[in-house]
Design an enzyme around this catalytic site. Structure first.
Site, mmCIF file in Angstrom:
data_model
loop_
_atom_site.group_PDB
_atom_site.id
_atom_site.type_symbol
_atom_site.label_atom_id
_atom_site.label_comp_id
_atom_site.label_asym_id
_atom_site.label_seq_id
_atom_site.Cartn_x
_atom_site.Cartn_y
_atom_site.Cartn_z
ATOM 1 N N CYS A 51 0.867 -1.130 -0.207
ATOM 2 C CA CYS A 51 -0.170 -0.001 -0.051
ATOM 3 C C CYS A 51 0.806 1.165 -0.043
ATOM 4 O O CYS A 51 0.580 2.108 -0.991
ATOM 5 C CB CYS A 51 -0.911 -0.034 1.182
ATOM 6 S SG CYS A 51 -2.251 -0.965 1.021
ATOM 7 N N HIS A 52 1.616 1.393 1.019
ATOM 8 C CA HIS A 52 2.551 2.789 1.102
ATOM 9 C C HIS A 52 3.942 2.384 1.292
ATOM 10 O O HIS A 52 4.632 3.214 1.697
ATOM 11 C CB HIS A 52 2.032 3.705 2.349
ATOM 12 C CG HIS A 52 0.577 3.855 2.114
ATOM 13 N ND1 HIS A 52 -0.415 2.845 2.736
ATOM 14 C CD2 HIS A 52 0.078 4.708 1.354
ATOM 15 C CE1 HIS A 52 -1.685 3.473 2.337
ATOM 16 N NE2 HIS A 52 -1.375 4.616 1.640
ATOM 17 N N GLY A 53 4.457 1.190 0.921
ATOM 18 C CA GLY A 53 5.920 0.795 0.949
ATOM 19 C C GLY A 53 6.481 0.776 2.397
ATOM 20 O O GLY A 53 7.959 0.604 2.397
#
Lengths: 186, 421
Positions: A150-152
């Site tokens: 999703c956001h690393g």
């Protein structure tokens, strides 16, 4: 309205009258009553007893080969059980705690004598996505643990966060070894 | 009416809103200063109580719906889940279940009040008709709500009541199939009943609004049944009747609480603790207590269509009650014969209720036929004729007179309008 008429007949403006007192008591009584009636409604939306009832899952570890992990459901959440390699354990233990975003030793995240098994709640501590990397074929990130698509966010082989935006390590659920090859989660 | 409202409220925020949308002025006019006859007795509590009961049903119902499953395989278990697992689920359900009975108790008293004091008469006919519509809506809502727990009585009650429509020739069977969404009461029936059971309370709320607006146009009737003649006959609604309603509310809540906490299943049927079984009908099918008189009327006639028509007719006749009662005098206090006969009618409804709870055999058949005959005789024969024959007692000159003292004036005395203080 009340204070003007009451004051006119019972005393100077600003005086506290018996009627003011009665109104206050009646109003407070009604407010407490309303709150008491509202509470069962509000509380009925909290988790019900069957949801709260401690559900537990038993996991047979024998089929999980070294380097492999499995995902299972516990209380509606994914739980990762991973069989770590010697190298992965060594990597996890070698980390200086000062380098960590959420410092915690690897020893505190596994059971004594069972260092090859890491059990984690598979939910990214950022916004609740499920990180990849439980299977060797999936992306595991730079620290060889888990990677959140999703956001690393990236986690190491102990499930500790190494790269943001996640603020905390993957949670370790309550579990115990029933035998060398069986654990009970919950 | 275009133009801003000249608000008299001191509070600047209230004033700002009230200037643009005069809801505070409206509340002040309709529930604060609203001139209300000063001689109400406690029977005038029951409209407000019905309103509060509707609110209780809607609030508990919304929270129950959060945990209920309108599916034939899950419904029964989900109700047990509410009773056992959901926090305070037992309370929500028992309040909702007994709230239905409380609602009918309140509304039956409310209707009796109107009949005894002739509140349905000119100019309150439309107000009364809205009331009968509300009664029908309540009956439909409670019937469908009773189906939702999907116990034996739910299932077979739904089967029997929907089958009533099969009595009509030609269109009967297609209508029943359409109501069911199949060839028996099953999952589609449960789904639509849940949907409608959730919808109808909002319809009831809307019609109640019209009912109250109509009331505030005509003003309330009163125990003397005579018109308000001067401001001396009235009191502002607040605080006089807000307080009087509060006293009634306390008693009502006490009775409600006794049911909920001590006899929550007193008015329920034990058969509804058994999950619905389409292959076995319970030995006695009995509707909820508030339908028993109508159920007795249905069974009093050996003809299927005749019974159904009489049952629907027993409510339909209420719509034309304002025109069947030909007496210009409203209150039973001044109608010596009506005052006795109205109780005979109440007895007939009570007898029908007992008949409805018993198996239709032996004495109960005879009693339910006598009860049904009198029920309709009262409306269709007695009321039209009585209005012409009965000699009413002299009416008081005004509401204030008997309240202050002085009693009724001899008939024919010139009515002097009271002067405002």
């Amino acid at each position: 309205m009340a204070d003007t008429s009451a004051a006119a007949s019972h005393g100077q403006p600003g005086d506290v009258t018996k009627r003011d007192f009665l109104k206050l008591v009646a109003g407070a009584g009604a407010a407490i009553g309303a709150a008491a009636m509202a509470w069962p409604l509000i509380d009925s939306m909290n988790p019900s007893k069957d949801v709260l009832a401690m559900s537990s899952v038993e996991v047979d570890l024998t089929p999980i080969a070294v380097g492999q992990g499995i995902t299972l459901m516990w209380r509606g959440k994914p739980v990762f059980v991973r069989h770590r390699t010697e190298q992965e354990i060594k990597d996890a233990e070698a980390v200086q705690l000062g380098q960590l975003i959420d410092p915690q030793a690897d020893d505190a995240r596994v059971k004594p004598g069972e260092k090859q098994w890491i059990v984690l709640v598979g939910i990214c501590t950022h916004l609740g996505c499920i990180p990849t990397g439980n299977k060797p074929t999936e992306m595991r990130g730079d620290w060889g643990g888990w990677f959140c698509p999703c956001h690393g966010s990236q986690y190491d082989t102990s499930g500790r966060v190494r790269h943001g935006p996640a603020p905390a390590n993957l949670a370790v659920p309550p579990y115990a070894f029933e035998s060398d090859t069986k654990i009970k989660i919950g | 009416m275009v133009g801003l409202n000249k608000s008299e409220f001191k509070n600047p925020v209230v004033n700002w809103i009230d200037t643009r949308l005069p809801i505070f002025t409206m509340m002040q006019n309709e529930y604060g200063a609203f001139p209300t006859p000063k001689n109400f007795n406690y029977l005038w509590n029951f409209g407000a109580l019905a309103m509060i009961n509707l609110m209780i049903m809607m609030v508990t119902g919304v929270f129950l719906a959060m945990n209920y499953q309108p599916n034939a395989t899950l419904a029964f278990d989900s109700v047990q889940h509410i009773m056992r697992d959901v926090n305070y689920g037992w309370l929500l359900r028992y309040v909702h279940q007994n709230g239905a009975s409380m609602f009918f108790i309140v509304v039956f008293v409310h209707i009796f009040r109107n009949m005894y004091y002739g509140s349905y008469k000119n100019p309150r006919e439309l107000l009364w008709i809205f009331g009968v519509v509300l009664l029908l809506l309540m009956m439909a809502t409670s019937f469908m709500g009773y189906v939702l727990p999907w116990g034996q009585m739910s299932y077979w009650g739904a089967t029997v009541i929907t089958n009533l429509f099969s009595a009509f020739p030609v269109v009967g069977d297609p209508i029943v199939t359409w109501l069911w969404g199949g060839f028996s009461v099953d999952n589609p029936t449960l789904n639509r009943f849940f949907s409608l059971h959730y919808l109808l309370p909002f319809v009831i709320f809307g019609v109640t609004f019209l009912h109250v607006v109509a009331l505030h146009i005509t003003g309330s009737n009163n125990p003397l049944g005579i018109d308000v003649k001067s401001p001396q006959d009235t009191l502002p609604f607040h605080p006089y009747y807000t307080v009087k309603d509060s006293v009634g509310l306390c008693v009502y809540l006490l009775v409600f609480a006794i049911f909920v906490f001590f006899w929550p299943n007193l008015l329920g049927d034990p058969n509804n603790f058994i999950p619905a079984n389409p292959l076995q009908t319970p030995a006695d099918i009995v509707p909820e207590w508030y339908f028993l008189p109508f159920y007795a009327i249905l069974r009093s006639v050996p003809n299927k269509l005749g019974g159904v028509c009489l049952m629907f007719g027993s409510i339909a006749v209420l719509f034309v009650l304002p025109w069947l009662d030909t007496s210009p005098v409203r209150s039973a206090r001044f109608r010596p014969i009506f005052r006795k006969l109205i109780w005979l009618w109440i007895v007939s409804v009570g007898v029908l209720g007992v008949c409805g709870a018993n198996k239709p055999e032996g004495i109960w058949v005879v009693l339910s036929r006598v009860g049904t005959a009198y029920y309709f005789l009262h409306f269709l024969v007695i009321l039209p004729i009585l209005g012409k024959l009965e000699r009413p007692l002299p009416l008081p000159e005004s509401i204030s007179r008997p309240v202050i003292g002085g009693g009724p004036l001899p008939g024919g005395a010139a009515a002097k309008p009271m002067e405002k203080v």
